[in-house]
Each structure stands twice: as C-alpha cells, then as structure tokens.
Design an enzyme around this catalytic site. Sequence first.
Site, mmCIF file in Angstrom:
data_model
loop_
_atom_site.group_PDB
_atom_site.id
_atom_site.type_symbol
_atom_site.label_atom_id
_atom_site.label_comp_id
_atom_site.label_asym_id
_atom_site.label_seq_id
_atom_site.Cartn_x
_atom_site.Cartn_y
_atom_site.Cartn_z
ATOM 1 C CB SER A 80 -0.936 0.014 1.209
ATOM 2 O OG SER A 80 -0.202 0.156 2.412
ATOM 3 C CB CYS A 81 1.775 3.855 -1.699
ATOM 4 S SG CYS A 81 0.835 3.859 -3.239
ATOM 5 C CG LEU A 82 -1.117 9.454 0.090
ATOM 6 C CD1 LEU A 82 -1.589 9.170 1.512
ATOM 7 C CD2 LEU A 82 -0.329 10.752 0.063
#
Length: 100
Positions: A80-82
């Site tokens: 996951s990331c932003l």
Amino acid sequence: SLCAAAEPNLSYQELKDLKKANVLHIDVRERWEIDRFGKIPESINIPLGELMEALQMDPKEFKEQYNQKMPSKSDPVVFSCLAGTRSKQALGFATSLGFS
C-alpha cells in the site's frame, strides 16, 4: 489504494479480511509520510526505494531490520501507499524477483 497480484486493487474491507489470514502488509510510503499521516495497524514500513534490497536480504537480516519474518516467494503480500502508484511499482518489483 492497495495492491495485490491476484487482485490489483483491494478495498479497505478486502484488506481487513486478508489481514485475518496472516497476509504480510507492506506500506511503501516514506517514513516522513508515516510520521505525518500515521501507521497502518499491523503493517510494516519499507519505503519503495528500499524494497528491492529488502526483498533480497538474508531472512535473518530482514527480521532484524523490519522486526518481521521475511516473506517467502509464495507468501501472500499486500503493498500500500498513498495513491496506488508506488504500490503498483512495489508489486512489479516483487514479481520481478520471483514473488507470486
């Protein structure tokens, strides 16, 4: 946005369900983003710039560095990331290293 090989985009609920099944969740945001926006519970932070090296570490070194058992190439992993861009790159890196 979250990313996994079988299902490139996951909802929050799908991630919660996967986490119950002991899926390793790697957050590839930068450390300053974790400090600013908060840590996702039960995830480990490996910034995208460190990921290729991390996934090729000796398992003992990985455990010391990230306080987590290193995933095998067949273990389920979610990135996951932003916004989803870096998690897709992370998925590509992992796939290129032989992770399924």
